[in-house]
Design a protein around this motif. Structure first.
Motif, PDB file in Angstrom:
ATOM      1  N   VAL A 111       1.053  -1.357   0.329  1.00 41.78           N
ATOM      2  CA  VAL A 111       0.109  -0.055   0.603  1.00 41.78           C
ATOM      3  C   VAL A 111       0.945   1.080   0.217  1.00 41.78           C
ATOM      4  O   VAL A 111       0.300   2.279  -0.589  1.00 41.78           O
ATOM      5  N   LEU A 112       2.171   1.529   0.842  1.00 41.46           N
ATOM      6  CA  LEU A 112       2.036   2.344   0.736  1.00 41.46           C
ATOM      7  C   LEU A 112       3.522   2.403  -0.542  1.00 41.46           C
ATOM      8  O   LEU A 112       3.664   3.960  -0.507  1.00 41.46           O
ATOM      9  N   GLY A 113       4.252   1.460  -0.426  1.00 39.69           N
ATOM     10  CA  GLY A 113       5.150   1.701  -1.770  1.00 39.69           C
ATOM     11  C   GLY A 113       4.188   2.030  -3.191  1.00 39.69           C
ATOM     12  O   GLY A 113       4.401   3.151  -3.767  1.00 39.69           O
ATOM     13  N   VAL A 114       2.641   1.714  -3.664  1.00 42.55           N
ATOM     14  CA  VAL A 114       2.271   1.937  -4.399  1.00 42.55           C
ATOM     15  C   VAL A 114       1.387   3.951  -4.486  1.00 42.55           C
ATOM     16  O   VAL A 114       1.613   4.330  -5.511  1.00 42.55           O
ATOM     17  N   ASP A 131     -10.486   9.496  -7.685  1.00 42.64           N
ATOM     18  CA  ASP A 131     -10.900  10.588  -6.240  1.00 42.64           C
ATOM     19  C   ASP A 131      -9.682  10.336  -6.043  1.00 42.64           C
ATOM     20  O   ASP A 131      -8.342   9.724  -5.601  1.00 42.64           O
ATOM     21  N   THR A 132      -9.414  11.175  -5.327  1.00 39.35           N
ATOM     22  CA  THR A 132      -7.488  11.689  -4.073  1.00 39.35           C
ATOM     23  C   THR A 132      -7.457   9.659  -3.317  1.00 39.35           C
ATOM     24  O   THR A 132      -6.047   9.754  -3.975  1.00 39.35           O
ATOM     25  N   VAL A 133      -8.564   9.286  -2.834  1.00 36.06           N
ATOM     26  CA  VAL A 133      -8.483   9.248  -2.077  1.00 36.06           C
ATOM     27  C   VAL A 133      -8.373   7.608  -2.320  1.00 36.06           C
ATOM     28  O   VAL A 133      -6.751   6.812  -2.234  1.00 36.06           O
ATOM     29  N   TYR A 139      -4.016   3.001  -4.347  1.00 35.62           N
ATOM     30  CA  TYR A 139      -4.393   2.073  -5.368  1.00 35.62           C
ATOM     31  C   TYR A 139      -3.903   1.280  -4.707  1.00 35.62           C
ATOM     32  O   TYR A 139      -4.260   0.132  -5.430  1.00 35.62           O
ATOM     33  N   GLY A 140      -2.264   1.007  -4.242  1.00 41.81           N
ATOM     34  CA  GLY A 140      -1.823  -0.340  -3.277  1.00 41.81           C
ATOM     35  C   GLY A 140      -2.950  -1.249  -2.139  1.00 41.81           C
ATOM     36  O   GLY A 140      -2.439  -2.490  -2.488  1.00 41.81           O
ATOM     37  N   SER A 141      -4.351  -0.642  -2.629  1.00 44.60           N
ATOM     38  CA  SER A 141      -4.846  -1.366  -1.115  1.00 44.60           C
ATOM     39  C   SER A 141      -5.146  -2.390  -1.751  1.00 44.60           C
ATOM     40  O   SER A 141      -5.930  -3.575  -1.755  1.00 44.60           O
ATOM     41  N   LEU A 142      -5.469  -2.510  -3.410  1.00 46.34           N
ATOM     42  CA  LEU A 142      -6.146  -3.884  -4.145  1.00 46.34           C
ATOM     43  C   LEU A 142      -4.986  -5.219  -4.340  1.00 46.34           C
ATOM     44  O   LEU A 142      -6.042  -5.908  -4.027  1.00 46.34           O
ATOM     45  N   LEU A 143      -3.725  -4.091  -3.990  1.00 48.11           N
ATOM     46  CA  LEU A 143      -2.594  -5.244  -3.613  1.00 48.11           C
ATOM     47  C   LEU A 143      -3.153  -5.360  -2.073  1.00 48.11           C
ATOM     48  O   LEU A 143      -3.038  -6.843  -1.616  1.00 48.11           O
ATOM     49  N   GLY A 144      -2.629  -5.066  -1.363  1.00 44.54           N
ATOM     50  CA  GLY A 144      -2.405  -5.374  -0.111  1.00 44.54           C
ATOM     51  C   GLY A 144      -3.828  -5.615   0.509  1.00 44.54           C
ATOM     52  O   GLY A 144      -3.370  -6.803   1.671  1.00 44.54           O
ATOM     53  N   GLN A 145      -5.275  -5.770   0.467  1.00 44.43           N
ATOM     54  CA  GLN A 145      -5.990  -6.309   0.990  1.00 44.43           C
ATOM     55  C   GLN A 145      -5.932  -8.363   0.759  1.00 44.43           C
ATOM     56  O   GLN A 145      -6.544  -8.956   1.272  1.00 44.43           O
ATOM     57  N   LEU A 146      -5.225  -8.413  -0.941  1.00 40.40           N
ATOM     58  CA  LEU A 146      -4.827  -9.845  -0.729  1.00 40.40           C
ATOM     59  C   LEU A 146      -4.924 -10.538   0.126  1.00 40.40           C
ATOM     60  O   LEU A 146      -4.567 -11.550   0.131  1.00 40.40           O
ATOM     61  N   CYS A 147      -3.103  -9.754   0.682  1.00 37.30           N
ATOM     62  CA  CYS A 147      -2.106 -10.407   1.945  1.00 37.30           C
ATOM     63  C   CYS A 147      -2.971 -10.748   2.871  1.00 37.30           C
ATOM     64  O   CYS A 147      -2.940 -11.721   3.857  1.00 37.30           O
ATOM     65  N   VAL A 148      -4.423  -9.870   3.195  1.00 41.48           N
ATOM     66  CA  VAL A 148      -4.631  -9.770   4.261  1.00 41.48           C
ATOM     67  C   VAL A 148      -5.661 -10.774   4.469  1.00 41.48           C
ATOM     68  O   VAL A 148      -6.291 -11.126   5.616  1.00 41.48           O
ATOM     69  N   ILE A 149      -5.929 -10.897   3.439  1.00 39.92           N
ATOM     70  CA  ILE A 149      -7.257 -11.543   3.059  1.00 39.92           C
ATOM     71  C   ILE A 149      -6.784 -13.129   3.084  1.00 39.92           C
ATOM     72  O   ILE A 149      -7.618 -14.267   3.900  1.00 39.92           O
TER      73      ILE A 149
END
Length: 283
Positions: free
Chosen positions: A63-66, A84-86, A91-101
């Motif tokens: 998330v931070l890197g992207v 949207d700014t947020v 945008y890296g949340s799309l990848l980060g959420q896979l790890c948390v899932i």
């Protein structure tokens, strides 16, 4: 004539009265199963696993890197000016959420793979407190890490965006809500995965079910030319989570309130199904 005298035999001594057996005293068990102790047990199990730290660190790094890449390479007036700014910075949340899932699945299905679940259910015969404790501990941990990551990523990306048309601050309308909504959406999606892990009791099976049923199925249903299907898809888990992480309304998505309610219902339904299976099936 010789007279023989007979000495009378002495009477046998009376047998002693039997001593009554001591009444066994029931001692209270040294430990009682309480919700707090089950929570503490699951807390120690989650934090003692190396996979927990690796998975959460990988999610935060993605998330931070992207976010830094998006902020550092953005130029005003480009193709992302209407994003949207947020959404742009996270945008890296799309990848980060896979790890948390995946971590959510490991919390439950991982114990079935190692056989640790038998020890957990032996220690807590009621069974259901184990599932609730896992869900509570995972929710607190996952949300804390992802919310802190989202805050850090947004603030850091804004260092690059302060002089662009994507400049924003936490005090702007909807920004803080969207940053928190991003973390909430990831956490609730991961709770759905946790429930699938407990229900299917297989790490590969739960990952396949989540990818196929939660991520791919809505895309397939979206090809159907029916307005009612399109409307229903806005309340599917991934679509609802996306609506929570935007400061401005996204066309074709639900409002943040209904999206949050829908995502909570998805998580609650999956956990309820997992609870019923845990209660009525052998470990």
């Amino acid at each position: 004539m010789t007279t023989t005298s007979h000495t009378p035999a002495s009477a046998p001594a009376p047998a002693p009265a039997p001593t009554p057996a001591p009444t066994p005293t029931r001692q209270a068990p040294p430990y009682r199963i309480t919700p707090a102790r089950v929570l503490r047990s699951e807390w120690h199990k989650l934090l003692s696993l190396r996979s927990t730290w690796i998975t959460l660190a990988t999610a935060a790094a993605l998330v931070l890197g992207v976010g830094l890449i998006m902020g550092g390479t953005y130029t005003s007036g480009g193709g992302d000016a209407d994003v949207d700014t947020v959404v742009l910075t996270l945008y890296g949340s799309l990848l980060g959420q896979l790890c948390v899932i995946v971590l959510g699945i490991l919390v439950t299905a991982g114990e079935y793979a190692t056989g640790m679940i038998r020890s957990s259910l032996t220690a807590v015969p009621a069974r259901l407190p184990v599932l609730w404790a896992k869900a509570a501990v995972f929710t607190a941990t996952g949300f804390t890490v992802m919310f802190a990551t989202a805050l850090t990523t947004f603030a850091t990306a804004q260092l690059f965006l302060h002089d662009t048309d994507q400049a924003a601050s936490f005090t702007d309308p909807g920004i803080l809500r969207a940053v928190a909504g991003n973390a909430v959406g990831i956490t609730l999606l991961s709770l759905v995965a946790l429930g699938l892990g407990s229900l299917l009791r297989s790490v590969p099976g739960a990952i396949g079910a989540f990818i196929g049923g939660v991520m791919i199925l809505p895309e397939v249903l979206g090809m159907l030319p029916y307005a009612v299907v399109e409307r229903a898809l806005t309340y599917f888990p991934t679509q609802a989570a996306g609506a929570l992480g935007s400061a401005t309304p996204i066309p074709g998505t639900a409002a943040p309130g209904p999206a949050l309610l829908a995502l909570c219902l998805w998580a609650a339904t999956t956990l309820t199904a997992a609870a019923l299976a845990l209660r009525h099936r052998d470990a």
